[in-house]
Design an enzyme around this catalytic site. Sequence first.
Site, PDB file in Angstrom:
ATOM      1  N   TYR A  51       0.840  -1.202   0.000  1.00  0.00           N
ATOM      2  CA  TYR A  51       0.000   0.000   0.000  1.00  0.00           C
ATOM      3  C   TYR A  51       0.882   1.262   0.000  1.00  0.00           C
ATOM      4  O   TYR A  51       0.507   2.307  -0.514  1.00  0.00           O
ATOM      5  CB  TYR A  51      -0.967  -0.028   1.191  1.00  0.00           C
TER       6      TYR A  51
ATOM      7  N   LYS B 294      -3.076   8.511   2.842  1.00  0.00           N
ATOM      8  CA  LYS B 294      -4.318   8.318   3.628  1.00  0.00           C
ATOM      9  C   LYS B 294      -4.139   8.841   5.059  1.00  0.00           C
ATOM     10  O   LYS B 294      -5.092   9.343   5.658  1.00  0.00           O
ATOM     11  CB  LYS B 294      -4.729   6.849   3.647  1.00  0.00           C
TER      12      LYS B 294
HETATM   13  P1  NAP Z   1     -12.136   3.917  -8.361  1.00  0.00           P
HETATM   14  O1  NAP Z   1     -13.449   3.443  -8.831  1.00  0.00           O
HETATM   15  O2  NAP Z   1     -10.970   3.705  -9.260  1.00  0.00           O
HETATM   16  O3  NAP Z   1     -12.251   5.442  -7.948  1.00  0.00           O
HETATM   17  C1  NAP Z   1     -11.120   6.273  -7.791  1.00  0.00           C
HETATM   18  C2  NAP Z   1     -11.463   7.566  -8.451  1.00  0.00           C
HETATM   19  O4  NAP Z   1     -10.432   8.563  -8.283  1.00  0.00           O
HETATM   20  C3  NAP Z   1     -11.627   7.390  -9.957  1.00  0.00           C
HETATM   21  O5  NAP Z   1     -12.846   7.963 -10.366  1.00  0.00           O
HETATM   22  C4  NAP Z   1     -10.440   8.150 -10.495  1.00  0.00           C
HETATM   23  O6  NAP Z   1     -10.581   8.642 -11.801  1.00  0.00           O
HETATM   24  C5  NAP Z   1     -10.373   9.262  -9.491  1.00  0.00           C
HETATM   25  N1  NAP Z   1      -9.184  10.088  -9.682  1.00  0.00           N
HETATM   26  C6  NAP Z   1      -7.893   9.731  -9.713  1.00  0.00           C
HETATM   27  N2  NAP Z   1      -7.122  10.810  -9.979  1.00  0.00           N
HETATM   28  C7  NAP Z   1      -7.975  11.871 -10.097  1.00  0.00           C
HETATM   29  C8  NAP Z   1      -7.821  13.252 -10.357  1.00  0.00           C
HETATM   30  N3  NAP Z   1      -6.614  13.796 -10.552  1.00  0.00           N
HETATM   31  N4  NAP Z   1      -8.922  14.044 -10.414  1.00  0.00           N
HETATM   32  C9  NAP Z   1     -10.161  13.518 -10.244  1.00  0.00           C
HETATM   33  N5  NAP Z   1     -10.375  12.215 -10.003  1.00  0.00           N
HETATM   34  C10 NAP Z   1      -9.291  11.412  -9.922  1.00  0.00           C
HETATM   35  O7  NAP Z   1     -11.728   3.196  -6.988  1.00  0.00           O
HETATM   36  P2  NAP Z   1     -12.389   3.154  -5.528  1.00  0.00           P
HETATM   37  O8  NAP Z   1     -11.772   1.968  -4.904  1.00  0.00           O
HETATM   38  O9  NAP Z   1     -13.846   3.287  -5.604  1.00  0.00           O
HETATM   39  O10 NAP Z   1     -11.741   4.436  -4.834  1.00  0.00           O
HETATM   40  C11 NAP Z   1     -12.506   5.485  -4.229  1.00  0.00           C
HETATM   41  C12 NAP Z   1     -11.863   5.887  -2.917  1.00  0.00           C
HETATM   42  O11 NAP Z   1     -12.028   4.814  -1.995  1.00  0.00           O
HETATM   43  C13 NAP Z   1     -10.369   6.152  -3.006  1.00  0.00           C
HETATM   44  O12 NAP Z   1     -10.038   7.238  -2.172  1.00  0.00           O
HETATM   45  C14 NAP Z   1      -9.782   4.876  -2.444  1.00  0.00           C
HETATM   46  O13 NAP Z   1      -8.487   5.041  -1.925  1.00  0.00           O
HETATM   47  C15 NAP Z   1     -10.793   4.592  -1.367  1.00  0.00           C
HETATM   48  N6  NAP Z   1     -10.784   3.210  -0.827  1.00  0.00           N
HETATM   49  C16 NAP Z   1     -10.859   2.145  -1.656  1.00  0.00           C
HETATM   50  C17 NAP Z   1     -10.830   0.868  -1.121  1.00  0.00           C
HETATM   51  C18 NAP Z   1     -10.893  -0.355  -2.013  1.00  0.00           C
HETATM   52  O14 NAP Z   1     -10.544  -1.443  -1.561  1.00  0.00           O
HETATM   53  N7  NAP Z   1     -11.329  -0.208  -3.247  1.00  0.00           N
HETATM   54  C19 NAP Z   1     -10.725   0.681   0.272  1.00  0.00           C
HETATM   55  C20 NAP Z   1     -10.648   1.804   1.089  1.00  0.00           C
HETATM   56  C21 NAP Z   1     -10.672   3.069   0.535  1.00  0.00           C
HETATM   57  P3  NAP Z   1      -9.595   7.961 -12.925  1.00  0.00           P
HETATM   58  O15 NAP Z   1     -10.064   6.555 -13.092  1.00  0.00           O
HETATM   59  O16 NAP Z   1      -9.795   8.825 -14.119  1.00  0.00           O
HETATM   60  O17 NAP Z   1      -8.197   8.039 -12.433  1.00  0.00           O
END
Ligand code: NAP
Length: 257
Positions: free
Chosen positions: A157, A164
């Site tokens: 990570y 984070k």
């Molecule tokens: P996701 O569907 O890939 O969403 C991440 C989003 O961030 C995407 O829409 C991505 O767009 C966007 N992003 C990245 N760079 C950006 C920028 N410069 N400007 C605007 N948007 C941007 O994945 P997710 O897992 O749902 O993630 C959402 C949040 O949940 C994140 O903060 C992640 O760390 C957190 N989270 C995820 C998990 C897990 O296991 N999935 C667990 C805990 C926390 P692009 O695709 O265009 O880059």
Amino acid sequence: MEIAKGKRALVVGVANDKSLAWSIARQLHEAGAEIALTYQGEVLEKRVRPLAAQIEAAVIGELDVTNDDQIAAVFGALKEKWGGLDMLVHAVAFAEREDLRDRFLNVSRKNFARTMEISAYSLVALARAAEPLMEARGGGSIVTLSYLGAVRAIPNYNVMGVAKAALEACVRYLSIDLGSKNIRVNAISAGPARTLSSSAIRDFHTMAHEVEQRSPLRRAMDVEEPAKMAVALLSDLGSGVTGQTVYVDVGYNIVGF
Ligand code: NAP
């Protein structure tokens, strides 16, 4: 129960139908809120528009969170459309793939700064832009998404864990600055979920398997679970909660062995 009826929410971070932001947007819609979504670039616009149609959401514009002009344009458009804003969901994070599969020690100065900018600073930038719109509504609620890697060293990570940790600290400082305006700021620390972002983390499935085996609830987190908590924190149900990181991870964070 339409606990978000009459509320207006901006949800940032929908990439596709697996995104945690999409589950939150859907649940907010079910709870009665009006939703606005953003997208990052043309490719994502094509994916976001049909999703938006499913929940009668407005696609308010393109938003790369590193672009101050786009932030100003999105919040300007929201002001024109709604005059104010009640809820903001920040579900954005980015790290170079190479930094999620190598030693943390090797992260470059450039990649470290970029990960921090997109994954932590962006919350500050969006909260600042949201403040006057939320003030116009007599208050508001902001929710961001974090992960256990903020407080534990989780293999692979790496720099995202550092970002984070910064994000969770931003939540605390923002909650102090915005509290007197009745604006609450909280993070949900979610368990592992299969999304576009998490697919970049090496051995992600091992982390997910570990949670299923060892968490108090002995199962994987359902993606609807952080979304349900987001609706609670964003709505009046969470009226006394600010500055917190709330774990929605089937209890995994409390296990020591
Ligand atoms: P996701 O569907 O890939 O969403 C991440 C989003 O961030 C995407 O829409 C991505 O767009 C966007 N992003 C990245 N760079 C950006 C920028 N410069 N400007 C605007 N948007 C941007 O994945 P997710 O897992 O749902 O993630 C959402 C949040 O949940 C994140 O903060 C992640 O760390 C957190 N989270 C995820 C998990 C897990 O296991 N999935 C667990 C805990 C926390 P692009 O695709 O265009 O880059």
